[in-house]
Each structure stands twice: as structure tokens, then as C-alpha cells.
Design an enzyme around this catalytic site. Structure first.
Site, PDB file in Angstrom:
ATOM      1  N   ILE A 160       1.322  -1.410  -0.291  1.00 18.71           N
ATOM      2  CA  ILE A 160       0.313  -0.296   0.501  1.00 18.71           C
ATOM      3  C   ILE A 160       1.250   0.704   0.256  1.00 18.71           C
ATOM      4  O   ILE A 160       1.905   1.174   0.813  1.00 18.71           O
ATOM      5  CB  ILE A 160      -1.428   0.653   1.378  1.00 18.71           C
ATOM      6  CG1 ILE A 160      -2.126   1.212   1.004  1.00 18.71           C
ATOM      7  CG2 ILE A 160      -0.120   0.173   2.590  1.00 18.71           C
ATOM      8  CD1 ILE A 160      -2.825   1.112   2.055  1.00 18.71           C
ATOM      9  N   SER A 212       2.959  10.885   8.895  1.00 19.05           N
ATOM     10  CA  SER A 212       1.256  10.672   9.157  1.00 19.05           C
ATOM     11  C   SER A 212       0.704  11.423   8.749  1.00 19.05           C
ATOM     12  O   SER A 212      -0.967  11.104   9.199  1.00 19.05           O
ATOM     13  CB  SER A 212       2.627  11.044  10.663  1.00 19.05           C
ATOM     14  OG  SER A 212       2.682   9.905  11.041  1.00 19.05           O
ATOM     15  N   PHE A 230       9.264   4.923   1.906  1.00 19.49           N
ATOM     16  CA  PHE A 230       9.075   4.150   3.104  1.00 19.49           C
ATOM     17  C   PHE A 230       7.964   2.940   1.900  1.00 19.49           C
ATOM     18  O   PHE A 230       6.934   2.405   3.310  1.00 19.49           O
ATOM     19  CB  PHE A 230       8.666   4.672   4.154  1.00 19.49           C
ATOM     20  CG  PHE A 230       9.427   5.920   4.267  1.00 19.49           C
ATOM     21  CD1 PHE A 230      11.008   6.174   4.051  1.00 19.49           C
ATOM     22  CD2 PHE A 230       8.712   7.068   4.678  1.00 19.49           C
ATOM     23  CE1 PHE A 230      11.673   7.362   4.383  1.00 19.49           C
ATOM     24  CE2 PHE A 230       9.991   8.801   5.269  1.00 19.49           C
ATOM     25  CZ  PHE A 230      11.394   8.473   4.812  1.00 19.49           C
ATOM     26  N   GLU A 284      -5.375  -1.825  12.135  1.00 17.17           N
ATOM     27  CA  GLU A 284      -3.567  -1.808  11.135  1.00 17.17           C
ATOM     28  C   GLU A 284      -2.969  -1.193  12.553  1.00 17.17           C
ATOM     29  O   GLU A 284      -1.487  -2.423  12.269  1.00 17.17           O
ATOM     30  CB  GLU A 284      -3.474  -0.902   9.985  1.00 17.17           C
ATOM     31  CG  GLU A 284      -4.158  -1.998   9.109  1.00 17.17           C
ATOM     32  CD  GLU A 284      -4.392  -0.103   7.824  1.00 17.17           C
ATOM     33  OE1 GLU A 284      -3.640   0.521   8.240  1.00 17.17           O
ATOM     34  OE2 GLU A 284      -5.357  -0.579   7.041  1.00 17.17           O
ATOM     35  N   LEU A 295      21.830  -5.655  29.616  1.00 18.07           N
ATOM     36  CA  LEU A 295      22.631  -6.567  30.709  1.00 18.07           C
ATOM     37  C   LEU A 295      22.747  -7.501  29.586  1.00 18.07           C
ATOM     38  O   LEU A 295      23.759  -8.318  30.257  1.00 18.07           O
ATOM     39  CB  LEU A 295      21.189  -7.370  31.449  1.00 18.07           C
ATOM     40  CG  LEU A 295      20.425  -6.542  31.904  1.00 18.07           C
ATOM     41  CD1 LEU A 295      19.005  -7.291  32.558  1.00 18.07           C
ATOM     42  CD2 LEU A 295      21.142  -6.332  33.403  1.00 18.07           C
ATOM     43  N   GLY A 335       1.487   5.904  11.737  1.00 17.09           N
ATOM     44  CA  GLY A 335       1.150   6.956  12.193  1.00 17.09           C
ATOM     45  C   GLY A 335       1.950   7.295  13.441  1.00 17.09           C
ATOM     46  O   GLY A 335       2.209   5.877  14.464  1.00 17.09           O
TER      47      GLY A 335
END
Length: 388
Positions: free
Chosen positions: A126, A135, A159, A248, A343, A370
């Protein structure tokens, strides 16, 4: 006291979970290092996933899917993130694009696309984000202009997950260039094998999830039939996106919670073996307290996520609750992995130790789906409505 199994996890799903875990560990994990090096998975992987029944698990059998429910999709998501398999996005392919088609596609679109997605013969992506619109989806500049029986698409996307292999791209575009804000946005299905003017840019190099084929996409006068409009009505795209976002965002939260638990397990094994000042690192109070904190945080996250999964199954998960799940688990994921890396000491910074990749892979969770700042705004607006 051990945490009881969630109500949504029945016996069939437990058996399914065991099978999925075994498949991921045996069939795909051994190849992940090669995909990390080349920056994308092999194309044949998608057909393997299809043959193994791991694609479109929640899509009805009449469209080639496995006929399962959200519980099956949640299990696959959990096990993929638990296995640290980030080089292909089943969430985008099956759980996002697959359900956009199922919920908004015409019967012709569903029959045409879903069976080939379920088999892995078609990889789906998509295309939302643009160089100037992440966003803020209302700011998209890609256009789809009607010209006779076609749309002509122009714009750039970035992206884009699964972008290197995707044959089907659900493009977020403006079909009404004069409309302001969210109005005029539509979703257009583009078959990259059948159009001219489409090209893929470079594979984007990332600090984490380096095997994931995240790409730039360019549309230069790409002509597609108008029947490939999703939903049959122009200007419905933003509403469609908003309707699907709770589901989502929960999937992102499910993955974060599963990865968090894997980080704790890896760290527990390490500190149980590591000797420091003549004793196991696990015997030191600071180590014990840090792991106690992480285990508690992960357990609380699991309980919240289980409640949200049940909400999807019952049809009650709302937008602000999904936003809470997304921002809180991804934030917590980063915090827990950071403590786990600490750690490990210097070894935690070495790529040969899984915790190092868990650390870099975790960070994007606070950005994609988002940004977490947007999630807080969604929640705040819901609170504000109580006074109006």
C-alpha cells in the site's frame, strides 16, 4: 502466578500457533541473514508462504484465503515478530491490502486479486507515504486524474513496505485536486505488470529491519482503468483508511509485544550463563530487578493486547483504544529492549547477538503506522469530546 491463556486463544489456535512457530523457525529463519545482507527477501519466499497457508489467513475460502479469523492473523503476526523475521511484511500483504479488497473491493476485484495474493503469485503493498506526507495523509500530492475510461496517476511514494517485489500496489491519491484536506482522496489499484510509466527507485537503507524491501515508487503518467478504483466511489479513500487503521495499528502493537517477550527470553538465557565476578549475572540484584520490571511490563502489555484482539473479534475495538495500544506497546518495546541490551554489556552491541538487531528493529515501531505523537493526539481528541 502465571498469566492465564486469553479467551480468544482456543485449542485450534494453539495448535495453529505451534505449527506456525515451527514453520518460521525451520523454513525461514535460516535464510534471514542472507536477506539482511541483500536488503530484500527472495521473490519465491512469497509462493512458499502461500503453499504453507500463511498468506491471507483471514480471507474467506471463496476468495482463495484460509477462511480463518483475526485470531489466526494475530497468531501469525506474533510468531513472525517472535522469530525476528522482518524481511517480508505479511501484515501489509494479507492483513492490510487483503482486507481493503475484502471490505471495499468489487466482486470482480476480489475474485481477480485475492486468490493470487493467497497463493503468493501476487505480492501486495500500500502506497501512502510521500516525501512530504507521512503521518499527515491529508497532505498527499499524488494525483489520479480521470481521462475517459482511465485514471492517469502522477506522483512519488516513499518508505513503501514490500515495494521491491509488489505487483499490486494500492495507491493513495487525489482524484479531486481542488478538494481540501481529506476530501478528494481515493484508493486506486495498480498492477505494476500491466502499466507503463511506473518505476521503482532505490531500496532504502535503514538502521533496522534491513532485510525488508522498503522502496521508493514513482508514477509518471501511469494509466489504469477507472474500474480499479477501490470502493466504486471517488473521495472515499480517507474514510476507508480511517476505518481500517484501528486493526492495522493493533497488528503493530501485537508485533511489538511479541518481540518484547522474545528480547526478555534471550536476555534471561544470556544472564543465566554469563559469569561476572565469579557468579552468574542472573544472581546479581540489579539484573534480577531489571528482568522483573521487564517481565511485569511485558505481561501487562500482553493482557492489554489480548483485550484488544478480543475487541477486533467482537467488533468493538475503537480508534482511540487502538491508538493507545500502538503507542504504548511500541514505546515500551524500545524501553525493554534497551534494558535487555544493557544487561548483555558489550556483547549486546555486537551484531552476532540477536539483541543487537532487536534493538535497531524496534525503533521504527514508534514511527510507522502513524507516529506515536499522532496516536496521543487521537487519544487526546477523544478525551476532549467528553466536554463537547
Amino acid at each position: 502466578m502465571s498469566t492465564p491463556a486469553p479467551a480468544w486463544m482456543n485449542e485450534d489456535l494453539r495448535i495453529f500457533q505451534s505449527s506456525v512457530r515451527r514453520i518460521f523457525e525451520n523454513e525461514f529463519v535460516p535464510r534471514e541473514s542472507r536477506w539482511l545482507a541483500q536488503g530484500y527477501p527472495d521473490r519465491e519466499v512469497w509462493r512458499e508462504l502461500g503453499r504453507l497457508g500463511l498468506l491471507c489467513a483471514g480471507i474467506p475460502e471463496q476468495y482463495g484465503g484460509a477462511g480463518g479469523g483475526f485470531g489466526h492473523e494475530a497468531v501469525i503476526c506474533q510468531e513472525q515478530f517472535r522469530a525476528q523475521l522482518n524481511s517480508f511484511s505479511l501484515n501489509v500483504h494479507s492483513n492490510i491490502v487483503g482486507h481493503y479488497l475484502l471490505n471495499y473491493g468489487s466482486e470482480e476485484q476480489r475474485q481477480h486479486w485475492l486468490p493470487s495474493m493467497a497463493s503468493g503469485d501476487t505480492v501486495a503493498a500500500i502506497a501512502m507515504s510521500e516525501p512530504g506526507a507521512g503521518s499527515d495523509l491529508q497532505a498527499v500530492r499524488t494525483t489520479a486524474v480521470a481521462d475517459g475510461d482511465d485514471y492517469v496517476i502522477n506522483g512519488a511514494k516513499t518508505f513503501i513496505t514490500n515495494g521491491y517485489h509488489a505487483e499490486l500496489i494500492c495507491v493513495v491519491a487525489k482524484t479531486d485536486r481542488q478538494a481540501k484536506g481529506s476530501r478528494g482522496i481515493s484508493l486506486i489499484l495498480v498492477d505494476t505488470r500491466e502499466v507503463e510509466g511506473f518505476r521503482r527507485g532505490r531500496l532504502l537503507k535503514k538502521i533496522g529491519q534491513r532485510g525488508q524491501d522498503t522502496a521508493e515508487l514513482f508514477f509518471d503518467n501511469v494509466r489504469v482503468p477507472r474500474r480499479q478504483l477501490l470502493g466504486g466511489e471517488e473521495g472515499r479513500g480517507f474514510a476507508q483508511l480511517m476505518e481500517q487503521l484501528p486493526r492495522e495499528r493493533l497488528l503493530i502493537a501485537i508485533g511489538a509485544a511479541a518481540a518484547m517477550r522474545r528480547a526478555i527470553d534471550e536476555t534471561l538465557e544470556y544472564v543465566n550463563q554469563r559469569q561476572v565476578f565469579g557468579q552468574r549475572l542472573l544472581e546479581m540484584q540489579n539484573t534480577r530487578f531489571k528482568l522483573a520490571e521487564a517481565h511485569t511490563q511485558a505481561t501487562v502489555a500482553d493482557c492489554f493486547i489480548d483485550r484488544c484482539i478480543q475487541g477486533v473479534i467482537d467488533g468493538t475495538l475503537d480508534v482511540p483504544t487502538a491508538a493507545m495500544a500502538k503507542w504504548w506497546t511500541t514505546q515500551l518495546h524500545c524501553q525493554v529492549v534497551d534494558e535487555c541490551l544493557q544487561l548483555h554489556g558489550g556483547y549486546g552491541y555486537m551484531e552476532e547477538y540477536p539483541i543487537s538487531r532487536m534493538y535497531t528493529d524496534a525503533r521504527v515501531g514508534k514511527v510507522y503506522g502513524g507516529a506515536n505523537e499522532i496516536m496521543k493526539e487521537v487519544i487526546a481528541r477523544d478525551l476532549e469530546r467528553r466536554f463537547n
